[in-house]
Scaffold this motif. Structure first.
Motif, PDB file in Angstrom:
ATOM      1  N   LEU A  79       4.772  -7.217  42.501  1.00  0.00           N
ATOM      2  CA  LEU A  79       5.717  -6.900  41.286  1.00  0.00           C
ATOM      3  C   LEU A  79       5.461  -6.840  39.882  1.00  0.00           C
ATOM      4  O   LEU A  79       5.828  -6.003  39.311  1.00  0.00           O
ATOM      5  CB  LEU A  79       7.048  -7.947  41.590  1.00  0.00           C
ATOM      6  N   ASP A  80       4.549  -7.826  39.662  1.00  0.00           N
ATOM      7  CA  ASP A  80       3.829  -7.850  38.312  1.00  0.00           C
ATOM      8  C   ASP A  80       3.349  -6.746  37.931  1.00  0.00           C
ATOM      9  O   ASP A  80       3.312  -6.406  36.831  1.00  0.00           O
ATOM     10  CB  ASP A  80       3.425  -9.408  37.968  1.00  0.00           C
ATOM     11  N   MET A  81       2.173  -6.275  38.844  1.00  0.00           N
ATOM     12  CA  MET A  81       1.161  -5.311  38.530  1.00  0.00           C
ATOM     13  C   MET A  81       1.580  -4.033  38.583  1.00  0.00           C
ATOM     14  O   MET A  81       1.162  -3.024  38.054  1.00  0.00           O
ATOM     15  CB  MET A  81      -0.179  -5.768  39.229  1.00  0.00           C
ATOM     16  N   LEU A  82       2.794  -3.689  39.600  1.00  0.00           N
ATOM     17  CA  LEU A  82       2.920  -2.438  39.912  1.00  0.00           C
ATOM     18  C   LEU A  82       4.404  -1.919  38.941  1.00  0.00           C
ATOM     19  O   LEU A  82       5.017  -2.685  38.685  1.00  0.00           O
ATOM     20  CB  LEU A  82       3.136  -2.146  41.302  1.00  0.00           C
ATOM     21  N   SER A  83       4.809  -0.477  39.097  1.00  0.00           N
ATOM     22  CA  SER A  83       5.533  -0.347  38.450  1.00  0.00           C
ATOM     23  C   SER A  83       6.903  -0.502  38.826  1.00  0.00           C
ATOM     24  O   SER A  83       7.423  -0.987  39.827  1.00  0.00           O
ATOM     25  CB  SER A  83       5.530   1.576  38.482  1.00  0.00           C
ATOM     26  N   SER A  84       8.249  -0.130  38.380  1.00  0.00           N
ATOM     27  CA  SER A  84       9.350  -0.751  38.317  1.00  0.00           C
ATOM     28  C   SER A  84      10.253   0.197  39.349  1.00  0.00           C
ATOM     29  O   SER A  84      11.301  -0.187  40.014  1.00  0.00           O
ATOM     30  CB  SER A  84      10.188  -0.409  37.005  1.00  0.00           C
ATOM     31  N   SER A  85       9.405   1.337  39.951  1.00  0.00           N
ATOM     32  CA  SER A  85       9.987   1.975  40.984  1.00  0.00           C
ATOM     33  C   SER A  85       9.127   1.867  42.424  1.00  0.00           C
ATOM     34  O   SER A  85       9.329   2.555  43.145  1.00  0.00           O
ATOM     35  CB  SER A  85       9.876   3.591  40.725  1.00  0.00           C
TER      36      SER A  85
END
Length: 249
Positions: A79-85
């Motif tokens: 969740l921290d390293m990838l996009s909000s979508s």
């Protein structure tokens, strides 16, 4: 000195006793008295996400499957390293682990399961994978202790030919499979390459700065170019070649 306190118990599918302990700010899960995971040693769980999702950084809407919720560190890193979508499916066999994350473990990584990007599925991860076809850009597996299952003997199905091929079919063309293990396994490496994957093996610290305790992460893909750099490269088994002649380069 603060005591170590048992705060919850549950039964595994094999009938074993699973216990959650707390010592000061740290949490520990044991199975039949043997340590399964600890918040003191979580660097390798973070590395599982970093290595398995390295090719997805900057992508708009990747799909990720995490097999095994544990203490939530791999999910936190994704969740921290990838996009909000990003869409993250988390498969966890043991409902007690889900309950413990909700009730006790929020102070470790926040309330991860409340993130709108997370789709939690309680049940057999093999079933979840088998029902998915070209659905994920990354599959991250941290089930039991790796190929040598400890919690549930049925987990061994994930680490056999049928399980690995199910993972391959569940991945999109540019997808990666990343597998965490407490120990190395030449047998499992031969299985990965025999299933048509290019593979890199990484020895990662159990905790940050460790120079003596290590865990292992294999990252596999049909596309060699998207594998993360470093690690040990395993030569892909070609059709007609004897598995006995396979060597690690």
């Amino acid at each position: 000195m603060k005591p170590t306190v048992r705060i919850a118990t549950a039964r595994t599918p094999d009938g074993g006793e699973m216990e959650l302990f707390k010592h000061d700010r740290d949490f520990l899960i044991k199975i039949n008295g043997q340590e399964l995971m600890s918040s003191r040693q979580h660097e390798s769980e973070l590395e599982l996400a970093r290595l398995g999702c390295a090719h997805l950084v900057g992508h708009m809407s990747p799909g990720v499957l995490i097999g095994g919720l544990g203490l939530g560190y791999t999910l936190y890193q994704v969740l921290d390293m990838l996009s909000s979508s990003t869409h993250v499916v988390v498969g966890e066999l043991l409902s007690a682990v889900v309950e413990w994350n909700r009730e006790f473990l929020g102070e470790l990584n926040g309330r991860l399961l409340e993130d709108e990007r997370v789709d939690l599925k309680t049940g057999d991860i093999v079933t979840i994978i088998s029902r998915s076809r070209s659905k994920f850009d990354a599959i991250l597996l941290d089930i039991d202790n790796g190929p040598n299952a400890m919690t549930n003997s049925a987990n061994r199905r994930l680490y056999c030919y049928e399980g690995v091929m199910a993972c391959r079919y569940a991945l999109r063309k540019q997808g990666c499979l990343a597998v965490w293990s407490v120990e190395p396994s030449k047998k499992f490496e031969r299985l990965l390459t025999g299933c048509g994957f290019h593979v890199r093996r990484f020895r990662v610290p159990a905790y940050k700065g460790s120079k003596s305790e290590f865990r292992f992460v294999w990252v596999a893909s049909e596309n060699k170019a998207i594998l993360p750099p470093g690690g040990g490269e395993l030569r892909k088994l070609v059709r007609g070649e004897s598995k006995k002649s396979h060597r690690v380069s």
